[in-house]
Design an enzyme around this catalytic site. Structure first.
Site, short mmCIF file in Angstrom:
data_model
loop_
_atom_site.label_atom_id
_atom_site.label_comp_id
_atom_site.label_asym_id
_atom_site.label_seq_id
_atom_site.Cartn_x
_atom_site.Cartn_y
_atom_site.Cartn_z
N MET A 25 -5.67 5.49 -3.60
CA MET A 25 -5.78 6.55 -4.61
C MET A 25 -6.85 7.38 -4.58
SD MET A 25 -4.16 4.86 -8.25
CE MET A 25 -5.25 3.97 -8.64
N GLY A 26 -7.68 7.35 -3.24
CA GLY A 26 -8.81 8.06 -2.96
C GLY A 26 -10.13 7.43 -3.30
N LEU A 28 -12.72 7.13 -1.89
CA LEU A 28 -12.74 6.12 -0.64
C LEU A 28 -14.21 5.54 -0.65
CD1 LEU A 28 -10.69 7.77 2.14
CD2 LEU A 28 -9.86 6.19 0.17
N GLY A 31 -14.63 -0.46 1.70
CA GLY A 31 -13.46 -1.25 1.74
C GLY A 31 -12.32 -0.56 2.03
N HIS A 32 -12.01 0.67 1.81
CA HIS A 32 -10.93 1.41 2.17
C HIS A 32 -10.89 1.67 3.57
CE1 HIS A 32 -10.92 3.00 -2.32
NE2 HIS A 32 -9.53 2.65 -2.13
N GLY A 140 -5.33 -4.06 0.44
CA GLY A 140 -6.38 -4.96 0.32
C GLY A 140 -6.22 -6.14 -0.78
O1 PAF Z 1 -4.20 0.16 -4.88
C1 PAF Z 1 -3.90 1.26 -5.07
O2 PAF Z 1 -4.94 1.99 -4.72
C2 PAF Z 1 -2.81 1.75 -5.54
O3 PAF Z 1 -2.25 0.92 -6.62
C3 PAF Z 1 -1.73 2.11 -4.62
C4 PAF Z 1 -1.21 0.99 -3.83
C5 PAF Z 1 -2.16 3.24 -3.72
C6 PAF Z 1 -0.40 2.71 -5.31
O4 PAF Z 1 -0.68 3.64 -5.94
#
Ligand code: PAF
Length: 271
Positions: A25-26, A28, A31-32, A140
């Protein structure tokens, strides 16, 4: 790094070999980026999706104020990913078809305080899979219940994608990385937030096979958690069924959720 903002553009993106998708969901954080680096090792083409999915937010939740920073996210992904799929919207009708995961996995834990959340997550992730058509998708372990729900969706709907879990990234003080950590503004909130992971670490160190868990969980919640944390749950579950465990008999996962001021935080650990 290519930015694609419509499902059509994403579908037409030329891809070579296998495709890894990292749904986000941005906003970032490190961790992302670790998920994206993992994706790079697993596939030839790496796609990151950035979409704040309205369907998974409850009416009183933080959808409108959820951090959005596409430019910074694009910069962070430069050289790491091949494409970013950041649609303006993924729903063109007021009402949409939805994917309803089994109640046994969604009515417990976070599902108690977030009704409909996992239906929203499953629905958007299935849509992302349909548009991006990945070979693998990395999630994650921080959102452990989400991971279990999505693994079950892939199994139940025979989706041709492998779900690959990635360990939770932590700050130096143990706090699990989360885009929502930016809401922790005072040193006291930050100190309180840290005690969620400290509680899990203490549990992992102290839980013995065969030991009754409820008294230990109550004791640790009292001893380890900062008094300002409003505990929502601290439980040990079976890592596949999410059924609550009252004794440590085999593989198990401890999960915690609590509020620090207005911020709802979650964390978990393998026991
Ligand atoms: O974990 C997240 O960021 C959200 O739940 C996901 C998997 C991108 C779905 O919107």
């Amino acid at each position: 790094l290519k930015l694609l903002t419509t499902p059509e553009a994403m579908r037409d993106f030329p891809r070579q070999g296998t495709v890894a998708l990292v749904p986000t969901m941005g906003a970032l954080h490190a961790g992302h980026l670790a998920l994206v680096e993992h994706a790079r090792q697993l596939a030839d083409t790496v796609v990151v999706s950035i979409y704040v999915n309205p369907l998974q937010f409850g009416p009183t939740e933080d959808f409108t104020r959820y951090p959005r920073q596409l430019d910074a996210d694009m910069q962070a992904l430069n050289g790491l990913a091949d494409a970013v799929f950041a649609p303006h919207t993924l729903y063109d009708q007021a009402e949409t078809t939805q994917v309803v995961p089994p109640a046994g996995l969604t009515h417990c834990l976070c599902g108690r305080s977030r009704p409909g959340h996992f239906t929203g997550v499953a629905t958007v992730v299935l849509k992302l899979f349909q548009v991006v058509q990945p070979t693998v998708a990395i999630f994650g372990e921080k959102d452990f219940q989400q991971l279990v729900v999505l693994q079950r969706m892939v199994h139940d709907l025979n989706l041709p994608v492998d779900i690959v879990p990635h360990p939770t990234a932590r700050e130096a003080d143990g706090l699990a990385m989360s885009s929502r950590n930016v809401y922790l503004t005072t040193p006291q909130e930050r100190e309180a937030a840290r005690t969620l992971s400290q509680t899990l670490f203490a549990l992992k160190a102290q839980a013995q096979p065969g030991q009754p868990l409820p008294p230990l969980l109550t004791h640790l919640a009292q001893k380890m958690l900062h008094p300002s944390v409003q505990l929502e749950y601290l439980v040990v579950v079976d890592p596949h069924t999410l059924a609550e465990q009252h004794q440590l008999t085999g593989p198990a996962r401890a999960l915690i959720a609590g509020r620090v001021g207005p911020v709802r935080l979650i964390d978990n650990i393998a026991l």
